[in-house]
Scaffold this motif. Structure first.
Motif, PDB file in Angstrom:
ATOM      1  N   UNK A   3       0.993  -1.285   0.113  1.00 16.96           N
ATOM      2  CA  UNK A   3       0.087  -0.020   0.347  1.00 16.96           C
ATOM      3  C   UNK A   3       0.720   1.523  -0.121  1.00 16.96           C
ATOM      4  N   UNK A   4       2.196   1.248   0.190  1.00 18.12           N
ATOM      5  CA  UNK A   4       2.796   2.407   0.681  1.00 18.12           C
ATOM      6  C   UNK A   4       3.221   2.736  -0.786  1.00 18.12           C
ATOM      7  N   UNK A   5       3.879   1.266  -1.857  1.00 17.56           N
ATOM      8  CA  UNK A   5       4.525   1.801  -2.528  1.00 17.56           C
ATOM      9  C   UNK A   5       3.234   2.618  -3.508  1.00 17.56           C
ATOM     10  N   UNK A   6       1.795   2.430  -3.587  1.00 13.96           N
ATOM     11  CA  UNK A   6       1.029   2.382  -3.875  1.00 13.96           C
ATOM     12  C   UNK A   6       0.288   4.025  -3.730  1.00 13.96           C
ATOM     13  N   UNK A   7       0.840   4.642  -2.328  1.00 12.62           N
ATOM     14  CA  UNK A   7       0.600   5.822  -1.702  1.00 12.62           C
ATOM     15  C   UNK A   7       1.962   6.591  -3.309  1.00 12.62           C
ATOM     16  N   UNK A   8       3.033   6.276  -3.022  1.00  9.82           N
ATOM     17  CA  UNK A   8       4.179   6.610  -3.481  1.00  9.82           C
ATOM     18  C   UNK A   8       4.149   7.062  -4.466  1.00  9.82           C
ATOM     19  N   UNK A   9       3.305   6.163  -5.498  1.00  3.12           N
ATOM     20  CA  UNK A   9       3.351   6.055  -6.973  1.00  3.12           C
ATOM     21  C   UNK A   9       2.734   7.222  -7.425  1.00  3.12           C
ATOM     22  N   UNK A  10       1.617   7.438  -6.411  1.00  3.25           N
ATOM     23  CA  UNK A  10       0.151   8.458  -6.896  1.00  3.25           C
ATOM     24  C   UNK A  10       0.587   9.396  -6.741  1.00  3.25           C
ATOM     25  N   UNK A  11       1.461   9.889  -5.330  1.00  4.76           N
ATOM     26  CA  UNK A  11       1.606  10.997  -4.880  1.00  4.76           C
ATOM     27  C   UNK A  11       2.488  11.692  -5.951  1.00  4.76           C
ATOM     28  N   UNK A 102      -4.469   2.886   4.381  1.00  5.24           N
ATOM     29  CA  UNK A 102      -4.145   3.863   2.810  1.00  5.24           C
ATOM     30  C   UNK A 102      -4.533   5.398   3.022  1.00  5.24           C
ATOM     31  N   UNK A 103      -5.656   5.766   3.988  1.00  9.02           N
ATOM     32  CA  UNK A 103      -5.825   6.596   3.972  1.00  9.02           C
ATOM     33  C   UNK A 103      -5.515   7.962   5.117  1.00  9.02           C
ATOM     34  N   UNK A 104      -4.612   6.913   6.128  1.00  9.44           N
ATOM     35  CA  UNK A 104      -3.531   7.447   6.965  1.00  9.44           C
ATOM     36  C   UNK A 104      -2.133   7.843   7.024  1.00  9.44           C
ATOM     37  N   UNK A 105      -2.063   6.758   6.123  1.00  8.92           N
ATOM     38  CA  UNK A 105      -0.893   7.452   5.230  1.00  8.92           C
ATOM     39  C   UNK A 105      -0.910   8.123   3.767  1.00  8.92           C
ATOM     40  N   UNK A 106      -1.956   8.607   3.083  1.00  8.24           N
ATOM     41  CA  UNK A 106      -2.080   9.332   2.561  1.00  8.24           C
ATOM     42  C   UNK A 106      -1.899  10.188   2.492  1.00  8.24           C
TER      43      UNK A 106
END
Length: 136
Positions: A3-11, A102-106
């Motif tokens: 999930x952290x990888x997905x967040x990083x890609x989105x940002x 996801x919400x917290x880390x984004x």
């Protein structure tokens, strides 16, 4: 965690961690409605992804709700989630836990935490429910 990888890609791709902007960029419709005790929910209708947000909750709650539902849209795109109600932040259901993570880390992506004394301070300042402390 993936999930952290997905967040990083989105940002990186959208140059923001704003859930409303990311949703807009990827074509998710956001509807504001009177949902009673429900904060929001995600569903697809005729292959159109839709985030429904309660129009009577405050701006910080709407932001977290949008982010949580964006998590469902990205992590669980083909699952119409059950309603996110006021007292369900402790859900043990895997998809709810993943959406909360996801919400917290984004929302906290690339933030500096030296100026905060406690995890609760971090959550309060960023409009994240205190129940998400377990994800820090």
């Amino acid at each position: 965690m993936y999930i952290n990888d997905i967040i990083s890609e989105l940002v990186t791709k959208y140059k923001t961690n704003d859930p409303f902007q990311i949703a807009k960029e990827i074509g998710i419709v956001i509807l504001y409605q009177d949902l009673g005790n429900t904060y929001g929910y995600y569903r697809t209708y005729k292959r159109m992804p839709i985030i429904h947000i309660n129009n009577s909750i405050d701006e910080k709650e709407q932001r977290f709700t949008c982010c949580h539902e964006l998590g469902h849209a990205i992590l669980h795109p083909y699952i119409n989630t059950t309603f996110l109600k006021k007292n369900t932040f402790f859900s043990v259901d895997k998809i709810e836990v993943e959406a909360n993570y996801f919400a917290t880390h984004l929302l906290l992506y690339n933030q500096e935490f030296e100026n905060y004394e406690t995890k609760i301070d971090i959550l309060r300042e960023n409009g994240i429910p205190y129940e998400m402390e377990r994800f820090l």
